[in-house]
Enzyme design. Structure first.
Site, PDB file in Angstrom:
ATOM      1  N   SER A  98       0.836  -1.191   0.000  1.00 25.37           N
ATOM      2  CA  SER A  98       0.000   0.000   0.000  1.00 25.37           C
ATOM      3  C   SER A  98       0.881   1.255   0.000  1.00 25.37           C
ATOM      4  O   SER A  98       1.699   1.429  -0.897  1.00 25.37           O
ATOM      5  CB  SER A  98      -0.951  -0.048   1.199  1.00 25.37           C
ATOM      6  OG  SER A  98      -1.924   0.949   1.138  1.00 25.37           O
ATOM      7  N   HIS A 131      -2.294  -1.399  -4.296  1.00 26.86           N
ATOM      8  CA  HIS A 131      -3.750  -1.474  -4.453  1.00 26.86           C
ATOM      9  C   HIS A 131      -4.314  -0.059  -4.389  1.00 26.86           C
ATOM     10  O   HIS A 131      -3.589   0.904  -4.150  1.00 26.86           O
ATOM     11  CB  HIS A 131      -4.396  -2.387  -3.403  1.00 26.86           C
ATOM     12  CG  HIS A 131      -4.250  -1.916  -1.983  1.00 26.86           C
ATOM     13  ND1 HIS A 131      -4.694  -2.647  -0.913  1.00 26.86           N
ATOM     14  CD2 HIS A 131      -3.723  -0.775  -1.446  1.00 26.86           C
ATOM     15  CE1 HIS A 131      -4.449  -1.999   0.209  1.00 26.86           C
ATOM     16  NE2 HIS A 131      -3.867  -0.856  -0.091  1.00 26.86           N
TER      17      HIS A 131
END
Length: 216
Positions: free
Chosen positions: A120, A145
């Protein structure tokens, strides 16, 4: 082993680094100088070598620490690279962007290295290092993501939050496109769900420049 037993071991310098971490303690390094002995916690000693750690969740507290260290090292020597070691599952987008902006703001190049996991915002900051100076250890995992979020309240408030998270998604995708060389459309597709990569796959994708097994 009880806490008191461990404290007794610490007093006799027999406790391991792992045991001290279990108490929330940090190993100390003792150096000899002309004025006698001086003790540093291990992270302060590594900071002298221009090494900064981003470990654990990216939040306002960790961001403030990393930003302060980057600014300090720039003031110490604006022409010498800074190394940012990352082992993070990600976290707050705003906190991560504060670190990102500071990495771009300071004059020294910021080398990034993934050890363990960069997911992330951790992966985002890994990719944001100076071109040619982004790396990972062989068994590291890297995951990208789209930003996560939730909202509750009145419909109008939820709509405002939805617009904000969509803006952040577009902004993060745009920056990832710049640092990886991938088209924005591909970034959007590839970050639609959790996308895990090995170090070699991250090199192919443009998130990092090399995988390092040993120091040269």
């Amino acid at each position: 082993m009880t806490r008191n037993d461990l404290l007794d071991r610490l007093a006799t310098t027999q406790a391991s680094a792992l045991e001290t971490q279990g108490l929330g303690l940090v190993p100390m390094v003792v150096e000899q100088s002309g004025r006698g002995e001086r003790a540093y916690d291990i992270y302060s000693r590594l900071l002298k070598e221009r090494v900064v750690f981003l470990v654990g969740e990216v939040n306002d507290q960790t961001a403030n620490l990393v930003v302060a260290q980057l600014l300090f090292l720039e003031s110490e020597n604006p022409d010498k690279d800074i190394s940012l070691y990352i082992n993070s599952p990600g976290g707050s987008v705003s906190a991560g962007l504060a670190i990102y902006d500071t990495m771009q703001f300071v004059k020294p190049d910021v080398q990034t290295l993934c050890m363990g996991m960069a997911a992330s915002m951790g992966a985002f900051l890994l990719a944001a290092g100076a071109k040619g100076k982004r790396s990972a250890l062989p068994n590291s995992r890297i995951m990208i993501h789209q930003p996560l979020g939730g909202a509750r309240g009145q419909a109008s408030d939820i709509e405002i939050q939805a617009r904000e998270i969509l803006y952040l998604r577009e902004r993060l995708n745009s920056i990832l496109s710049e640092v990886t060389g991938q088209p924005v459309e591909k970034i959007a597709r590839d970050t639609d769900r959790d996308n895990f990569m090995s170090g070699d796959q991250a090199v192919d994708y443009g998130l990092i420049d090399k995988v390092i097994a040993r120091r040269s």
